[in-house]
Design a protein around this motif. Structure first.
Motif, PDB file in Angstrom:
ATOM      1  N   ALA A  41     -30.462-115.101 -23.718  1.00 15.33           N
ATOM      2  CA  ALA A  41     -31.786-114.505 -23.935  1.00 15.33           C
ATOM      3  C   ALA A  41     -32.167-114.600 -25.404  1.00 15.33           C
ATOM      4  CB  ALA A  41     -31.794-113.045 -23.469  1.00 15.33           C
TER       5      ALA A  41
ATOM      6  N   ASP B 188     -37.721-109.150 -23.216  1.00 12.44           N
ATOM      7  CA  ASP B 188     -37.603-109.529 -21.804  1.00 12.44           C
ATOM      8  C   ASP B 188     -38.848-110.254 -21.317  1.00 12.44           C
ATOM      9  OD1 ASP B 188     -39.007-107.101 -22.084  1.00 12.44           O
ATOM     10  OD2 ASP B 188     -38.513-106.459 -20.049  1.00 12.44           O
TER      11      ASP B 188
ATOM     12  N   ARG C 205     -38.948-114.302 -20.232  1.00 13.90           N
ATOM     13  CA  ARG C 205     -39.377-114.561 -18.854  1.00 13.90           C
ATOM     14  C   ARG C 205     -40.564-115.506 -18.822  1.00 13.90           C
ATOM     15  NH1 ARG C 205     -40.664-109.655 -17.312  1.00 13.90           N
ATOM     16  NH2 ARG C 205     -42.940-109.873 -17.476  1.00 13.90           N
TER      17      ARG C 205
ATOM     18  N   TYR D  41     -37.667-118.584 -18.673  1.00 12.25           N
ATOM     19  CA  TYR D  41     -37.121-118.465 -17.323  1.00 12.25           C
ATOM     20  C   TYR D  41     -38.113-118.893 -16.248  1.00 12.25           C
ATOM     21  CZ  TYR D  41     -33.813-115.446 -19.860  1.00 12.25           C
ATOM     22  OH  TYR D  41     -32.908-114.926 -20.750  1.00 12.25           O
TER      23      TYR D  41
ATOM     24  N   LEU E 238     -36.520-120.013 -12.875  1.00 11.91           N
ATOM     25  CA  LEU E 238     -35.466-119.011 -12.735  1.00 11.91           C
ATOM     26  C   LEU E 238     -36.084-117.663 -12.382  1.00 11.91           C
ATOM     27  CD1 LEU E 238     -33.284-119.903 -15.868  1.00 11.91           C
ATOM     28  CD2 LEU E 238     -33.290-120.949 -13.591  1.00 11.91           C
ATOM     29  N   SER E 239     -35.675-117.109 -11.259  1.00 14.27           N
ATOM     30  CA  SER E 239     -36.244-115.838 -10.805  1.00 14.27           C
ATOM     31  C   SER E 239     -35.233-114.701 -10.790  1.00 14.27           C
ATOM     32  CB  SER E 239     -36.821-116.005  -9.389  1.00 14.27           C
ATOM     33  OG  SER E 239     -35.799-116.427  -8.489  1.00 14.27           O
TER      34      SER E 239
ATOM     35  N   THR F  44     -32.872-114.189 -13.299  1.00 17.71           N
ATOM     36  CA  THR F  44     -32.380-113.937 -14.648  1.00 17.71           C
ATOM     37  C   THR F  44     -33.315-112.924 -15.278  1.00 17.71           C
ATOM     38  OG1 THR F  44     -31.534-116.202 -14.759  1.00 17.71           O
ATOM     39  CG2 THR F  44     -31.734-115.015 -16.839  1.00 17.71           C
TER      40      THR F  44
ATOM     41  N   SER G  66     -27.857-112.085 -14.320  1.00 18.12           N
ATOM     42  CA  SER G  66     -28.185-113.395 -13.769  1.00 18.12           C
ATOM     43  C   SER G  66     -27.125-113.809 -12.757  1.00 18.12           C
ATOM     44  CB  SER G  66     -28.289-114.437 -14.885  1.00 18.12           C
ATOM     45  OG  SER G  66     -28.823-115.662 -14.388  1.00 18.12           O
TER      46      SER G  66
ATOM     47  N   GLU H 112     -28.248-119.914 -11.926  1.00 11.09           N
ATOM     48  CA  GLU H 112     -29.321-119.941 -12.919  1.00 11.09           C
ATOM     49  C   GLU H 112     -28.771-120.106 -14.332  1.00 11.09           C
ATOM     50  OE1 GLU H 112     -32.427-117.085 -12.459  1.00 11.09           O
ATOM     51  OE2 GLU H 112     -32.925-117.849 -10.460  1.00 11.09           O
TER      52      GLU H 112
ATOM     53  N   LEU I  56     -29.626-123.098 -17.593  1.00 16.28           N
ATOM     54  CA  LEU I  56     -29.778-122.873 -19.033  1.00 16.28           C
ATOM     55  C   LEU I  56     -28.754-123.665 -19.834  1.00 16.28           C
ATOM     56  CD1 LEU I  56     -30.493-119.055 -18.824  1.00 16.28           C
ATOM     57  CD2 LEU I  56     -32.112-120.821 -19.542  1.00 16.28           C
TER      58      LEU I  56
END
Length: 435
Positions: free
Chosen positions: A123, A226, A230, A234, A239-240, A242, A316, A320, A324
């Motif tokens: 992140a 966050d 996102r 993500y 990516l859903s 994470t 996560s 996923e 990354l």
């Protein structure tokens, strides 16, 4: 927290030595276990390494070194092995006692894990990379440029690069939640703390440094950490799963972690445990007294940051996290879309004078250029560019509880054995192709 936060003088590896490699096995298909639909047959060289790695993890779970695990191995963007082992939850805290469940919850490849310090790379470091790539953040700028609260000595000499290198001199860990109920109060408290080390003098792994990076991302982007990752990373990658605060996003399948926060409580109360807290340990008593499932284990992330912090809080799945890792292995490109310039990725994955990258650990035992990170809950991610390998090993080691000395099972030997098996066969496969 992180495995890097082993108390001074403690030698955790003595309790959990590296697992030996198993002998060659027949029945390779059976050994590989149930694979996800996306998994592809490995090449002849890597097949043996995957079989060994699979057996090593299965043995650790069978011996209950860890209740459960998920192992994923991909090469050049192809998932070769993805398997869940054991249980997502085997123990629960009831009436102050850790008891074994009569009906343990099985682990699945879709299970979400509390990534702990893997948050720092998956992140926060990614967020910083995006801002650097777009020219909105300078690595060698003083932190005070982005956080004016830290413009004066002793913080004035700290740069963004120092934070990423864990060379800022900030405390390795402090119970910020004794003094703060939100990020603003946390920053105000960090400002009052003297530095533990000289700025730039050495690498001293610091949660506080990554808390500051999280604040910097928010100040520069104008969005909470966050939300920024996102929307900018993500979601574009598809990516859903994470997320921070996963229960708020409708998720309900998690690997259970700690039974309350007894480890951090001991860090505060027991000066012999390796961390010096100068305040009154009894001044705060908000400790959780239940098994943590779907909420971040780390106290500073949970109590002081509402579950969203630069050092911890991300959840996560193995699948996923692999995406990354592949984004970095492909130097910023994934599925035909470029997210980062190659030179930005290279800058973060080049070994510095402290022996690591920016944000990322660069283990000497892996091939040159490899990058990895660990999480206190038992999580691990690694990329090996030389062989195009992406490896994710997620365990819920805390759910077994602590030993008589107060420590959780050490999984260093487990992950090291897995990586040795995979890298050795990748090397053999590459050598065979070169002949």
């Amino acid at each position: 927290m992180s495995p890097d936060h082993a108390p001074r003088g403690a030698t955790l590896l003595r309790r959990y030595p590296a697992l030996p490699f198993p002998p060659a096995f027949a029945g390779l298909v059976l050994l590989l276990g149930p694979l996800a639909a996306a998994a592809q047959p490995p090449g002849p060289g890597l097949a043996r390494g995957i079989a060994q790695a699979d057996s090593i993890v299965a043995d650790a779970v069978a011996r209950e070194q860890v209740p459960g695990a998920v192992l994923l191995v991909a090469q050049h963007g192809r998932v070769l092995h993805e398997r869940a082992y054991g249980y997502a939850q085997l123990y629960e805290l009831r009436d102050g006692r850790v008891v074994r469940l009569e009906r343990p919850r099985p682990m699945r490849t879709s299970t979400l894990f509390d990534l702990a310090s893997v948050t720092k790379v998956m992140a926060t470091t990614f967020a910083v990379m995006l801002l650097v790539d777009r020219g909105r953040l300078e690595l060698d700028a003083p932190v005070g440029r982005y956080l004016p609260e830290l413009s004066d000595p002793p913080h004035a000499a700290i740069t963004v690069r120092h934070l990423l290198q864990h060379a800022s001199g900030l405390n390795r860990w402090q119970p910020i939640y004794y003094h703060a109920r939100n990020a603003a109060e946390a920053l105000a408290h960090i400002r009052t703390l003297p530095l533990e080390f000289e700025v730039g003098a050495g690498r001293h792994y610091s949660d506080l440094g990554f808390m500051l990076l999280g604040y910097i991302v928010e100040r520069v982007s104008g969005r909470p950490l966050d939300v920024f990752v996102r929307e900018e990373l993500y979601a574009p990658l598809g990516l859903s799963s994470t997320v921070f605060n996963p229960r708020e996003h409708g998720f309900h399948e998690f690997a259970a972690t700690e039974h309350g926060n007894p480890y951090e409580r001991q860090m505060v109360y027991d000066t012999a445990f390796g961390y010096d807290y100068a305040g009154d340990p009894a001044a705060w008593d908000g400790w959780r007294t239940y098994t943590l499932v779907g909420e971040v284990d780390d106290g500073n992330a949970y109590y002081a940051h509402g579950g969203v912090a630069g050092h911890a809080g991300l959840f996560s799945t193995a699948a996923e996290l692999r995406v990354l890792l592949d984004l970095l292995l492909r130097r910023g490109e994934y599925a035909g879309t470029r997210y980062l310039r190659p030179e930005t990725v290279d800058a973060f994955l080049t070994r510095d004078r402290h022996g690591h990258g920016l944000g990322w650990m660069m283990p000497r035992e892996l091939p040159e250029g490899s990058f990895a990170h660990t999480g206190f809950t038992g999580t691990y991610v690694a990329g090996v560019p030389r062989y195009g390998l992406a490896v994710v090993l997620l365990t819920n080691r805390q759910n077994v509880g602590r030993d008589e000395e107060g420590y959780y099972p050490n999984v260093n030997g487990l992950r090291n054995a897995v990586m040795r098996a995979l890298v050795a066969d990748a090397e053999a496969d590459a050598a065979a192709k070169a002949r």
